[in-house]
Design a protein around this motif. Sequence first.
Motif, PDB file in Angstrom:
ATOM      1  N   ASP A 129       0.840  -1.188   0.000  1.00 38.69           N
ATOM      2  CA  ASP A 129       0.000   0.000   0.000  1.00 38.69           C
ATOM      3  C   ASP A 129       0.882   1.248   0.000  1.00 38.69           C
ATOM      4  N   ALA A 130       0.942   1.938  -1.140  1.00 39.61           N
ATOM      5  CA  ALA A 130       1.804   3.115  -1.262  1.00 39.61           C
ATOM      6  C   ALA A 130       1.302   4.294  -0.450  1.00 39.61           C
ATOM      7  N   ASP A 131       0.019   4.282  -0.055  1.00 46.81           N
ATOM      8  CA  ASP A 131      -0.562   5.393   0.685  1.00 46.81           C
ATOM      9  C   ASP A 131      -0.662   5.122   2.184  1.00 46.81           C
ATOM     10  N   SER A 132      -0.163   3.980   2.624  1.00 51.02           N
ATOM     11  CA  SER A 132      -0.279   3.627   4.037  1.00 51.02           C
ATOM     12  C   SER A 132       0.653   4.484   4.886  1.00 51.02           C
ATOM     13  N   PRO A 133       0.170   4.951   6.034  1.00 52.38           N
ATOM     14  CA  PRO A 133       1.023   5.747   6.921  1.00 52.38           C
ATOM     15  C   PRO A 133       1.961   4.912   7.786  1.00 52.38           C
ATOM     16  N   THR A 134       1.871   3.577   7.688  1.00 49.14           N
ATOM     17  CA  THR A 134       2.653   2.726   8.578  1.00 49.14           C
ATOM     18  C   THR A 134       4.111   2.595   8.165  1.00 49.14           C
ATOM     19  N   GLY A 135       4.429   2.924   6.910  1.00 44.77           N
ATOM     20  CA  GLY A 135       5.806   2.788   6.451  1.00 44.77           C
ATOM     21  C   GLY A 135       6.253   1.347   6.314  1.00 44.77           C
ATOM     22  N   ALA A 136       5.297   0.448   6.058  1.00 39.82           N
ATOM     23  CA  ALA A 136       5.633  -0.972   5.954  1.00 39.82           C
ATOM     24  C   ALA A 136       6.602  -1.256   4.823  1.00 39.82           C
ATOM     25  N   ASP A 137       6.620  -0.375   3.813  1.00 40.91           N
ATOM     26  CA  ASP A 137       7.522  -0.614   2.681  1.00 40.91           C
ATOM     27  C   ASP A 137       8.983  -0.602   3.103  1.00 40.91           C
ATOM     28  N   GLY A 138       9.279   0.033   4.242  1.00 43.28           N
ATOM     29  CA  GLY A 138      10.662   0.064   4.703  1.00 43.28           C
ATOM     30  C   GLY A 138      11.219  -1.318   4.962  1.00 43.28           C
ATOM     31  N   LEU A 139      10.395  -2.209   5.509  1.00 41.15           N
ATOM     32  CA  LEU A 139      10.837  -3.584   5.747  1.00 41.15           C
ATOM     33  C   LEU A 139      11.148  -4.278   4.432  1.00 41.15           C
ATOM     34  N   TYR A 140      10.276  -4.106   3.453  1.00 45.56           N
ATOM     35  CA  TYR A 140      10.473  -4.788   2.177  1.00 45.56           C
ATOM     36  C   TYR A 140      11.721  -4.289   1.453  1.00 45.56           C
ATOM     37  N   THR A 141      11.905  -2.986   1.415  1.00 44.76           N
ATOM     38  CA  THR A 141      13.093  -2.462   0.728  1.00 44.76           C
ATOM     39  C   THR A 141      14.363  -2.887   1.453  1.00 44.76           C
ATOM     40  N   SER A 142      14.320  -2.960   2.785  1.00 46.27           N
ATOM     41  CA  SER A 142      15.503  -3.386   3.533  1.00 46.27           C
ATOM     42  C   SER A 142      15.855  -4.841   3.256  1.00 46.27           C
ATOM     43  N   MET A 143      14.864  -5.623   2.810  1.00 51.74           N
ATOM     44  CA  MET A 143      15.098  -7.035   2.521  1.00 51.74           C
ATOM     45  C   MET A 143      15.288  -7.306   1.033  1.00 51.74           C
ATOM     46  N   GLY A 144      15.383  -6.251   0.229  1.00 55.02           N
ATOM     47  CA  GLY A 144      15.739  -6.431  -1.177  1.00 55.02           C
ATOM     48  C   GLY A 144      14.643  -6.268  -2.190  1.00 55.02           C
ATOM     49  N   TRP A 145      13.440  -5.896  -1.744  1.00 52.54           N
ATOM     50  CA  TRP A 145      12.358  -5.704  -2.707  1.00 52.54           C
ATOM     51  C   TRP A 145      12.468  -4.333  -3.371  1.00 52.54           C
ATOM     52  N   THR A 146      12.167  -4.273  -4.650  1.00 56.14           N
ATOM     53  CA  THR A 146      12.112  -3.012  -5.382  1.00 56.14           C
ATOM     54  C   THR A 146      10.807  -2.947  -6.167  1.00 56.14           C
ATOM     55  N   THR A 147      10.372  -1.726  -6.489  1.00 62.47           N
ATOM     56  CA  THR A 147       9.102  -1.536  -7.191  1.00 62.47           C
ATOM     57  C   THR A 147       9.263  -1.770  -8.684  1.00 62.47           C
ATOM     58  N   SER A 148       8.385  -2.629  -9.239  1.00 59.64           N
ATOM     59  CA  SER A 148       8.389  -2.904 -10.677  1.00 59.64           C
ATOM     60  C   SER A 148       7.441  -1.950 -11.412  1.00 59.64           C
ATOM     61  N   TYR A 149       6.264  -1.723 -10.856  1.00 61.58           N
ATOM     62  CA  TYR A 149       5.280  -0.820 -11.438  1.00 61.58           C
ATOM     63  C   TYR A 149       4.247  -0.495 -10.373  1.00 61.58           C
ATOM     64  N   MET A 150       3.322   0.418 -10.684  1.00 53.11           N
ATOM     65  CA  MET A 150       2.300   0.814  -9.720  1.00 53.11           C
ATOM     66  C   MET A 150       0.895   0.595 -10.282  1.00 53.11           C
ATOM     67  N   THR A 151      -0.015   0.297  -9.387  1.00 49.76           N
ATOM     68  CA  THR A 151      -1.425   0.173  -9.750  1.00 49.76           C
ATOM     69  C   THR A 151      -2.242   1.099  -8.849  1.00 49.76           C
ATOM     70  N   GLN A 152      -3.502   1.239  -9.189  1.00 48.94           N
ATOM     71  CA  GLN A 152      -4.405   2.111  -8.434  1.00 48.94           C
ATOM     72  C   GLN A 152      -5.713   1.384  -8.145  1.00 48.94           C
ATOM     73  N   SER A 153      -6.336   1.743  -7.034  1.00 41.96           N
ATOM     74  CA  SER A 153      -7.702   1.311  -6.730  1.00 41.96           C
ATOM     75  C   SER A 153      -8.655   2.471  -6.980  1.00 41.96           C
ATOM     76  N   TRP A 154      -9.750   2.172  -7.680  1.00 39.36           N
ATOM     77  CA  TRP A 154     -10.810   3.153  -7.934  1.00 39.36           C
ATOM     78  C   TRP A 154     -12.110   2.566  -7.401  1.00 39.36           C
ATOM     79  N   HIS A 155     -12.897   3.392  -6.702  1.00 38.46           N
ATOM     80  CA  HIS A 155     -14.139   2.930  -6.095  1.00 38.46           C
ATOM     81  C   HIS A 155     -15.335   3.754  -6.571  1.00 38.46           C
ATOM     82  N   ARG A 156     -16.470   3.085  -6.571  1.00 36.64           N
ATOM     83  CA  ARG A 156     -17.746   3.765  -6.823  1.00 36.64           C
ATOM     84  C   ARG A 156     -18.769   3.145  -5.882  1.00 36.64           C
ATOM     85  N   ASP A 157     -19.510   3.985  -5.158  1.00 38.18           N
ATOM     86  CA  ASP A 157     -20.578   3.524  -4.269  1.00 38.18           C
ATOM     87  C   ASP A 157     -21.913   3.634  -4.998  1.00 38.18           C
ATOM     88  N   VAL A 158     -22.582   2.494  -5.124  1.00 43.77           N
ATOM     89  CA  VAL A 158     -23.853   2.425  -5.859  1.00 43.77           C
ATOM     90  C   VAL A 158     -25.001   2.262  -4.876  1.00 43.77           C
TER      91      VAL A 158
END
Length: 364
Positions: A330-359
Amino acid sequence: MIPPESRFESDPEELLPSDPSLPEGWSVDTVDPASVADVERLTELLRGHETAGRGYPSAGTDDVLLEISDLGTRTRANVVVRDPEGAIQAWGSVHDRAAGRMLFVHVVARGLLHTDAARCARVLFAWADGQAREVGAARGLDVQQIDTGAFADDPRQHAWLGAAGYERVRAWWQMTRPVDADESGLVPDPERWEKNGVVFRAVGRAGDGMPADADLRAVHQVLEGAFTDHFNSREETFAEFVHRLRQDPGHRWDHWWLAEIVDGEGGDAEPAGALVATESESEDGPSGSYVDYLGVLSNARGRGVAKGLLTTVIADAALRGRDRVGLEVDADSPTGADGLYTSMGWTTSYMTQSWHRDVPVADV
């Protein structure tokens, strides 16, 4: 429990106006999962969609069959738009994922004229709205959320989503990490190892070779508890959870792990974390592993549970001869969880988005 019958409307014409405003000679239709031509065309469309959005395709026939096969009809529905020659030019698929959350896949052929493509898109969006009302009413809801995704680099999709009343609500990093063969020794044994009072182990097996029900329920309970406060978390029953994950083409029972805290000699093991992975095949090389779920209960954080589970799946991938482990962050998460992944060797390949509609759900 999984519904014995679908909550969706099976006839697309019941959800669309008598004149869907398609090009002359074009029609709205259902999908025939037994048709080789339909399956091949949908695979072609999906791969074209991926190539346009991130530069390369990865979908295969199994991914299409997951959406359209008889196995999925209890929780999914599909619609297509055919040109005068009968070729599929657009495809919509909805998934009754959990109470209040309906997933929507929206694919339109990339080679169409802009005006024709836009008209197909509007039909798919109208159909999805109708299905949202159907499934929302069946679940007794006042509002049904439609949750759909887009590649970050797909302006055509973004424009259509915005025009149809969808709101971009989240961004996601799709990350990958290379795996070397010598990393099989990162842990003593991916089946079971222990560190600092935490046991990391694969889910147990019953006498018939199937996974132990108690362990599967423990994984479900940990993930439900770990994601309670996460973005767009919706409660999913155990039956829904297992049914959905078993449908994934890459599902493997031996890719489920539990982390348990054992404080003191002879103490009871308390589930603290869980990881569920799948096998992701490659067209021209070794398979990889993909982390579908990684969750740690709040009272166990700070004890190395997440890192231990990630190290386990890396070592397991190395033992299986795989060359990578992928995951979504989750790129928008305030927890900074990505820090663990990058420290263990993960890198970003591409990005996606979530779009919502309430019906809003009216009587249907």
